[in-house]
Design a protein around this motif. Structure first.
Motif, PDB file in Angstrom:
ATOM      1  N   MET A  97      41.087  23.628  35.368  1.00  0.00           N
ATOM      2  CA  MET A  97      40.577  24.816  34.682  1.00  0.00           C
ATOM      3  C   MET A  97      41.681  25.845  34.475  1.00  0.00           C
ATOM      4  O   MET A  97      41.761  26.481  33.420  1.00  0.00           O
ATOM      5  N   ALA A  98      42.552  26.005  35.462  1.00  0.00           N
ATOM      6  CA  ALA A  98      43.675  26.939  35.329  1.00  0.00           C
ATOM      7  C   ALA A  98      44.626  26.474  34.236  1.00  0.00           C
ATOM      8  O   ALA A  98      45.133  27.288  33.447  1.00  0.00           O
ATOM      9  N   THR A  99      44.855  25.173  34.159  1.00  0.00           N
ATOM     10  CA  THR A  99      45.687  24.610  33.103  1.00  0.00           C
ATOM     11  C   THR A  99      45.087  24.909  31.735  1.00  0.00           C
ATOM     12  O   THR A  99      45.790  25.357  30.818  1.00  0.00           O
ATOM     13  N   SER A 100      43.792  24.699  31.588  1.00  0.00           N
ATOM     14  CA  SER A 100      43.118  24.974  30.314  1.00  0.00           C
ATOM     15  C   SER A 100      43.159  26.456  29.975  1.00  0.00           C
ATOM     16  O   SER A 100      43.356  26.823  28.810  1.00  0.00           O
ATOM     17  N   LEU A 101      42.983  27.308  30.973  1.00  0.00           N
ATOM     18  CA  LEU A 101      43.014  28.749  30.739  1.00  0.00           C
ATOM     19  C   LEU A 101      44.383  29.196  30.247  1.00  0.00           C
ATOM     20  O   LEU A 101      44.489  29.982  29.305  1.00  0.00           O
ATOM     21  N   ILE A 102      45.433  28.676  30.842  1.00  0.00           N
ATOM     22  CA  ILE A 102      46.784  29.072  30.441  1.00  0.00           C
ATOM     23  C   ILE A 102      47.118  28.511  29.053  1.00  0.00           C
ATOM     24  O   ILE A 102      47.735  29.191  28.236  1.00  0.00           O
ATOM     25  N   LYS A 103      46.662  27.295  28.758  1.00  0.00           N
ATOM     26  CA  LYS A 103      46.913  26.691  27.447  1.00  0.00           C
ATOM     27  C   LYS A 103      46.166  27.408  26.335  1.00  0.00           C
ATOM     28  O   LYS A 103      46.730  27.754  25.307  1.00  0.00           O
ATOM     29  N   ALA A 146      34.000  30.610  37.122  1.00  0.00           N
ATOM     30  CA  ALA A 146      34.908  31.623  36.582  1.00  0.00           C
ATOM     31  C   ALA A 146      35.416  32.543  37.690  1.00  0.00           C
ATOM     32  O   ALA A 146      36.604  32.881  37.741  1.00  0.00           O
ATOM     33  N   LYS A 147      34.526  32.931  38.597  1.00  0.00           N
ATOM     34  CA  LYS A 147      34.928  33.800  39.706  1.00  0.00           C
ATOM     35  C   LYS A 147      35.873  33.063  40.659  1.00  0.00           C
ATOM     36  O   LYS A 147      36.832  33.644  41.168  1.00  0.00           O
ATOM     37  N   ALA A 148      35.608  31.776  40.888  1.00  0.00           N
ATOM     38  CA  ALA A 148      36.496  30.989  41.742  1.00  0.00           C
ATOM     39  C   ALA A 148      37.850  30.787  41.064  1.00  0.00           C
ATOM     40  O   ALA A 148      38.895  30.847  41.723  1.00  0.00           O
ATOM     41  N   LEU A 149      37.827  30.578  39.757  1.00  0.00           N
ATOM     42  CA  LEU A 149      39.073  30.381  39.010  1.00  0.00           C
ATOM     43  C   LEU A 149      39.924  31.644  39.018  1.00  0.00           C
ATOM     44  O   LEU A 149      41.149  31.564  39.092  1.00  0.00           O
ATOM     45  N   ARG A 150      39.281  32.800  38.956  1.00  0.00           N
ATOM     46  CA  ARG A 150      40.033  34.056  38.975  1.00  0.00           C
ATOM     47  C   ARG A 150      40.866  34.164  40.252  1.00  0.00           C
ATOM     48  O   ARG A 150      42.048  34.486  40.211  1.00  0.00           O
ATOM     49  N   THR A 151      40.271  33.850  41.403  1.00  0.00           N
ATOM     50  CA  THR A 151      41.014  33.944  42.667  1.00  0.00           C
ATOM     51  C   THR A 151      42.090  32.869  42.766  1.00  0.00           C
ATOM     52  O   THR A 151      43.041  33.021  43.524  1.00  0.00           O
ATOM     53  N   TYR A 152      41.952  31.802  41.995  1.00  0.00           N
ATOM     54  CA  TYR A 152      42.928  30.707  42.009  1.00  0.00           C
ATOM     55  C   TYR A 152      44.120  31.007  41.104  1.00  0.00           C
ATOM     56  O   TYR A 152      45.269  30.767  41.467  1.00  0.00           O
ATOM     57  N   VAL A 153      43.852  31.543  39.912  1.00  0.00           N
ATOM     58  CA  VAL A 153      44.906  31.645  38.900  1.00  0.00           C
ATOM     59  C   VAL A 153      45.684  32.962  38.971  1.00  0.00           C
ATOM     60  O   VAL A 153      46.859  32.996  38.608  1.00  0.00           O
ATOM     61  N   GLU A 154      45.074  34.029  39.453  1.00  0.00           N
ATOM     62  CA  GLU A 154      45.786  35.313  39.463  1.00  0.00           C
ATOM     63  C   GLU A 154      47.020  35.311  40.365  1.00  0.00           C
ATOM     64  O   GLU A 154      48.055  35.835  39.977  1.00  0.00           O
ATOM     65  N   PRO A 155      46.980  34.720  41.564  1.00  0.00           N
ATOM     66  CA  PRO A 155      48.220  34.639  42.340  1.00  0.00           C
ATOM     67  C   PRO A 155      49.307  33.802  41.654  1.00  0.00           C
ATOM     68  O   PRO A 155      50.495  34.092  41.811  1.00  0.00           O
ATOM     69  N   LEU A 156      48.907  32.786  40.893  1.00  0.00           N
ATOM     70  CA  LEU A 156      49.887  31.980  40.163  1.00  0.00           C
ATOM     71  C   LEU A 156      50.561  32.802  39.065  1.00  0.00           C
ATOM     72  O   LEU A 156      51.765  32.680  38.834  1.00  0.00           O
ATOM     73  N   ALA A 176      29.855  32.201  31.525  1.00  0.00           N
ATOM     74  CA  ALA A 176      30.808  33.295  31.396  1.00  0.00           C
ATOM     75  C   ALA A 176      32.016  32.825  30.610  1.00  0.00           C
ATOM     76  O   ALA A 176      32.334  31.640  30.571  1.00  0.00           O
ATOM     77  N   LEU A 177      32.679  33.783  29.997  1.00  0.00           N
ATOM     78  CA  LEU A 177      33.929  33.545  29.291  1.00  0.00           C
ATOM     79  C   LEU A 177      35.014  34.174  30.136  1.00  0.00           C
ATOM     80  O   LEU A 177      34.940  35.355  30.456  1.00  0.00           O
ATOM     81  N   ILE A 178      35.990  33.384  30.555  1.00  0.00           N
ATOM     82  CA  ILE A 178      37.118  33.937  31.311  1.00  0.00           C
ATOM     83  C   ILE A 178      38.334  33.854  30.405  1.00  0.00           C
ATOM     84  O   ILE A 178      38.581  32.831  29.772  1.00  0.00           O
ATOM     85  N   GLU A 179      39.059  34.976  30.283  1.00  0.00           N
ATOM     86  CA  GLU A 179      40.197  35.035  29.386  1.00  0.00           C
ATOM     87  C   GLU A 179      41.334  35.799  30.025  1.00  0.00           C
ATOM     88  O   GLU A 179      41.131  36.599  30.933  1.00  0.00           O
ATOM     89  N   LEU A 180      42.532  35.545  29.525  1.00  0.00           N
ATOM     90  CA  LEU A 180      43.689  36.327  29.933  1.00  0.00           C
ATOM     91  C   LEU A 180      43.622  37.657  29.191  1.00  0.00           C
ATOM     92  O   LEU A 180      43.444  37.684  27.973  1.00  0.00           O
ATOM     93  N   VAL A 181      43.748  38.750  29.908  1.00  0.00           N
ATOM     94  CA  VAL A 181      43.504  40.073  29.354  1.00  0.00           C
ATOM     95  C   VAL A 181      44.433  40.389  28.183  1.00  0.00           C
ATOM     96  O   VAL A 181      44.012  40.971  27.188  1.00  0.00           O
ATOM     97  N   ASP A 182      45.682  39.990  28.249  1.00  0.00           N
ATOM     98  CA  ASP A 182      46.644  40.355  27.220  1.00  0.00           C
ATOM     99  C   ASP A 182      46.552  39.476  25.972  1.00  0.00           C
ATOM    100  O   ASP A 182      47.263  39.716  25.004  1.00  0.00           O
ATOM    101  N   TYR A 183      45.692  38.475  25.982  1.00  0.00           N
ATOM    102  CA  TYR A 183      45.550  37.585  24.836  1.00  0.00           C
ATOM    103  C   TYR A 183      44.149  37.688  24.239  1.00  0.00           C
ATOM    104  O   TYR A 183      43.539  36.693  23.908  1.00  0.00           O
ATOM    105  N   ASN A 184      43.630  38.874  24.064  1.00  0.00           N
ATOM    106  CA  ASN A 184      42.257  38.997  23.606  1.00  0.00           C
ATOM    107  C   ASN A 184      42.208  39.441  22.154  1.00  0.00           C
ATOM    108  O   ASN A 184      43.123  40.046  21.635  1.00  0.00           O
TER     109      ASN A 184
END
Length: 176
Positions: free
Chosen positions: A24-30, A41-51, A111-119
């Motif tokens: 999921m983190a790979t897909s979010l970044i791509k 989405a909430k679990a992914l947030r805690t996973y991807v933000e430190p990365l 839910a829709l999870i997105e990178l804030v700077d790419y909206n």
């Protein structure tokens, strides 16, 4: 009691959960945004933000650390080049979770999870468009004179040019 139990297991084994979050983190970044259930989405947030925080410091060690989580060379490159540039001066909060309608099949919260700077939804373009505000009753007082001027200009353009001598006199209706 739930003391010290912060991880949402998502009904999966540890290895399955880690693999799913990595994918999921790979897909979010791509793709910069993905649609999933609210819990994921909430679990992914805690996973991807430190990365993403690690990607701000472009060293061999941080690249290897991030690669150990994501296992995708292309995505690590995108993360360290494109995403790290955009979030360089942001102190945290790199993702945004927007709740959607429940899923039709099982009524799961989506839910829709997105990178804030790419909206495209929120940002500078929307702020510029918000300047026009109208009421349901009609035109605002400031826009009324402008609209009257525009209407008069179009009426002048549409009317044929005639002099007062050539204009026929209008007769009153006979029923009055």
């Amino acid at each position: 009691m739930r003391h010290g139990k912060k991880v949402n297991h998502l009904g999966r084994t540890d290895s399955h959960r880690k693999a799913m979050l990595a994918n999921m983190a790979t897909s979010l970044i791509k793709h910069k945004r993905i649609s999933t259930t609210l819990a994921k989405a909430k679990a992914l947030r805690t996973y991807v933000e430190p990365l993403i925080t690690k990607s701000k410091n472009d060293t061999t060690h941080s690249r290897r650390t991030v690669f150990s989580y994501l296992q995708d060379k292309e995505v690590v490159t995108i993360l360290f080049r494109e995403v790290a540039e955009k979030v360089a001066n942001r102190p945290g909060g790199y993702t945004r979770i927007i709740k959607l309608n429940n899923r039709a099949g099982d009524n799961a919260e989506m839910a829709l999870i997105e990178l804030v700077d790419y909206n495209e939804v929120y940002g500078k373009d929307v702020e510029a468009k918000e300047g026009k505000k109208t009421t349901r009753r009609g035109r605002s007082k400031a826009a009324a004179p402008k609209a009257a001027e525009a209407k008069a200009e179009t009426a002048e353009e549409a009317a044929p040019e005639t002099t007062t001598e050539e204009a026929p006199a209008t007769e009153a209706p006979k029923g009055e």
